[in-house]
Design a protein around this motif. Sequence first.
Motif: not given
Length: 113
Positions: A13-14, A19-22, A27-33, A104-110
């Motif tokens: 979770x941490x 990573x959410x802001x990144x 796109x690299x962060x979105x692929x590696x989540x 949070x990361x899902x919304x950030x990725x979208x």
Amino acid sequence: MAPAIVHFLVGASIVLLALAPLALVSSRVRKWRLRAVAIGGLWGLVPDLHNVSPVYRDELRSLHESPRADLFAFHYTLDRPLVRDLFVESIAASILLFLVAVTVIGVACRLGS
């Protein structure tokens, strides 16, 4: 001592929340989540290596029992008696935290794509 699933989920979770802001800009962060979940979870479990390590057990145990273990997703704090006494509650809270982090990361990725 908190169960291993609590340490894993808190670490994951941490990392996801960090990573959410990144994820908004990379796109690299979105692929590696998904990999970030595994990396963060394992990071939270590092102080428990003394349970499975064939070498350096005493050194690893001393890390586990010191406040320095908080560098690994608040491991030392999660192993305190207060959390230990709230066994089921700590598991439920870590699952809830993980669900929030995934959201949070899902919304950030979208938003970032």
